[in-house]
Scaffold this active site. Structure first.
Site, PDB file in Angstrom:
ATOM      1  CB  ILE A  11      96.654  19.624 -48.002  1.00 57.47           C
ATOM      2  CG1 ILE A  11      98.034  19.757 -47.357  1.00 57.47           C
ATOM      3  CG2 ILE A  11      95.566  19.529 -46.940  1.00 57.47           C
ATOM      4  CD1 ILE A  11      98.274  21.084 -46.661  1.00 57.47           C
TER       5      ILE A  11
ATOM      6  CG  ASN B 261     103.550  31.417 -51.056  1.00 55.70           C
ATOM      7  OD1 ASN B 261     102.619  32.128 -50.737  1.00 55.70           O
ATOM      8  ND2 ASN B 261     103.576  30.119 -50.787  1.00 55.70           N
TER       9      ASN B 261
HETATM   10  N1  CTP Z   1      97.268  22.502 -52.621  1.00 54.07           N
HETATM   11  C1  CTP Z   1      97.336  21.728 -51.467  1.00 54.07           C
HETATM   12  N2  CTP Z   1      98.513  21.162 -51.099  1.00 54.07           N
HETATM   13  C2  CTP Z   1      99.629  21.313 -51.847  1.00 54.07           C
HETATM   14  C3  CTP Z   1      99.571  22.111 -53.026  1.00 54.07           C
HETATM   15  C4  CTP Z   1      98.376  22.675 -53.388  1.00 54.07           C
HETATM   16  O1  CTP Z   1      96.315  21.570 -50.780  1.00 54.07           O
HETATM   17  N3  CTP Z   1     100.753  20.752 -51.452  1.00 54.07           N
HETATM   18  C5  CTP Z   1      95.977  23.074 -53.027  1.00 54.07           C
HETATM   19  C6  CTP Z   1      95.908  24.582 -52.961  1.00 54.07           C
HETATM   20  O2  CTP Z   1      95.416  25.015 -51.705  1.00 54.07           O
HETATM   21  C7  CTP Z   1      94.960  24.936 -54.092  1.00 54.07           C
HETATM   22  C8  CTP Z   1      95.229  23.843 -55.112  1.00 54.07           C
HETATM   23  O3  CTP Z   1      95.800  22.776 -54.378  1.00 54.07           O
HETATM   24  O4  CTP Z   1      93.615  24.781 -53.695  1.00 54.07           O
HETATM   25  C9  CTP Z   1      96.090  24.225 -56.248  1.00 54.07           C
HETATM   26  O5  CTP Z   1      97.305  24.750 -55.836  1.00 54.07           O
HETATM   27  P1  CTP Z   1      98.406  25.229 -56.881  1.00 54.07           P
HETATM   28  O6  CTP Z   1      99.647  25.543 -56.120  1.00 54.07           O
HETATM   29  O7  CTP Z   1      97.849  26.263 -57.793  1.00 54.07           O
HETATM   30  O8  CTP Z   1      98.580  23.950 -57.729  1.00 54.07           O
HETATM   31  P2  CTP Z   1      99.547  22.750 -57.654  1.00 54.07           P
HETATM   32  O9  CTP Z   1      98.711  21.530 -57.540  1.00 54.07           O
HETATM   33  O10 CTP Z   1     100.580  22.938 -56.591  1.00 54.07           O
HETATM   34  O11 CTP Z   1     100.189  22.788 -59.081  1.00 54.07           O
HETATM   35  P3  CTP Z   1     101.312  23.760 -59.708  1.00 54.07           P
HETATM   36  O12 CTP Z   1     102.053  24.383 -58.556  1.00 54.07           O
HETATM   37  O13 CTP Z   1     102.123  22.846 -60.520  1.00 54.07           O
HETATM   38  O14 CTP Z   1     100.566  24.759 -60.538  1.00 54.07           O
END
Ligand code: CTP
Length: 400
Positions: free
Chosen positions: A307, A210
């Protein structure tokens, strides 16, 4: 960023080849907002002339203890009044020895003796001079006296030898000066952060990723280091340099990022998940490059572990901070993400406000509600976020 705005720095330059780097340092300090007053020793003036420093600092350059231009003839005292520090770069072995013994036979040594401001020295000398037992003793004594030594580093020297004694580069010295002047809100804390995108391999040459630039995560790592924390930055693929003083672990995929985080998390007081971790990865990465077939292609994806949620679910988790990048309904999505992942603090932003750019606009969500921070460069926001984390840690300790 105007980190040194309103700061006055007395920059001493003594007689070493590295004096040429002090000219660049003068320029960098000035560009970062500092009012720089150069004091050039007799030896320093043999390497670079006062004219250079005057032009670069925009201020009179001082050399002579008996200079009559100071109205009260007290240059040895007045120059450091209202100053934030004396920084001597380069500091020769001889200069270090003279400070250790409190000698005051020229303007710079007298200023050092008559000061009530911090003294920072950037030693520069041949490696044998640096390793000589007398210089070792002097360096130890200076540290014991509260003098801050910046460097030196090891590397190629002007004399052609290789070893310790090289003065730090001007940009590293600038960063150390900036860090020195920041409040030590996270002193003694260990912070682990994730930053950047992840790259999920499809085959040996392709992958899913991304457009996260890593800028916000790197700015936060830098702000944590400035605040005195011991910082580990687990970073996906970005083109940024690791901030000075930060230990960086470079990874590609979400699974590698998770392993690196869990290797480091044991001793962490704070975990900040800034990375834009891919939520899915190809179910199986092809061993060889996938050839074009002409027809439709379907890629099976499997979910990646979360994570941040996994760290927050540990028995005794560190203080966990999440980021939420949303394209709409920021308040609702961010607060429900904070509750779902059981985070004391979440930083929310709209992707259209910040992704990839230099500025951002964020809202902090915690148990007390939402706290919008105005639009600002990412580094300024990072400093405000660190202040918020530090305040929450402090009130945790008071109430706990
Ligand atoms: N994060 C993480 N591991 C993942 C996905 C997200 O540690 N596999 C952490 C990101 O670093 C951030 C937070 O979770 O601090 C939110 O990430 P975001 O991508 O906005 O949210 P998601 O939980 O993935 O939800 P969505 O994509 O449905 O909005």
């Amino acid at each position: 960023m105007n980190f040194l705005g309103g700061r006055k720095i007395v920059l001493g330059v003594t007689g070493g080849v590295a004096a040429y780097k002090a000219a660049e340092l003068t320029r960098l300090l000035g560009k970062t907002g500092a009012d720089v007053h150069v004091v050039l020793s007799e030896g320093g003036a043999r390497f670079v002339s006062a004219v250079t420093f005057q032009a670069l600092s925009g201020n009179i350059v001082w050399s002579d203890l008996w200079d009559a231009r100071m109205p009260n003839n007290m240059a040895h005292i007045d120059l450091t009044r209202g100053a934030d520090m004396i920084l001597v770069a380069p500091a020769t072995a001889d200069f270090m020895a003279r400070v250790v013994h409190g000698l005051a036979d020229d303007l710079l040594t007298t200023l050092c003796l008559a000061r009530e401001v911090p003294l920072l020295l950037a030693p520069a000398m041949n490696r044998q001079m640096w390793e000589n037992p007398s210089t070792r003793r002097n360096a130890g004594q200076l540290a014991a006296d509260g003098v801050v030594l910046l460097g030196p580093e090891a590397g190629e020297q002007a004399c052609g030898e290789v070893g310790p004694g090289r003065m730090l580069e001007p940009d590293a010295l600038l960063e150390d000066v900036i860090a020195f002047l920041q409040p030590k809100r996270l002193a003694g804390r260990r912070v682990v952060l994730t930053a950047g995108p992840t790259f999920e391999a499809i085959d040996p040459v392709r992958g899913i990723t991304n457009s996260s630039s890593g800028k916000m995560g790197y700015a936060l790592a830098r702000a944590c280091a400035h605040a005195g924390a011991d910082v580990v930055l687990v970073s996906g693929p970005v083109t940024l340099q690791a901030p000075r003083g930060v230990r960086r672990i470079q990874v590609q995929s979400a699974l590698e990022m998770r392993t690196a985080v869990f290797d480091e998390i044991g001793a962490a007081d704070v975990f900040i998940g800034v990375a834009a971790v891919a939520d899915y990865r190809p179910a199986a990465a092809a061993e060889h490059k996938i050839k074009k077939s002409g027809g439709e292609m379907h890629l099976a994806l499997t979910p990646n572990p979360d994570i941040l949620a996994d760290v927050a679910a540990l028995d005794d988790p560190p203080f966990c901070v999440g980021f939420a990048a949303e394209s709409r309904n920021l308040d609702d999505y961010a607060e429900s993400k904070r509750r779902a992942k059981k985070l004391p603090l979440l930083v929310g932003n709209l992707v259209q406000d910040g992704l990839g750019g230099e500025d951002n606009q964020v809202i902090l969500f915690d148990d007390k509600g939402s706290h919008p921070l105005g639009r600002a460069p990412k580094m300024e926001l990072a400093i405000q976020i660190v202040a918020h984390i530090a305040a929450m840690l402090k009130s945790d300790r008071i109430s706990g």
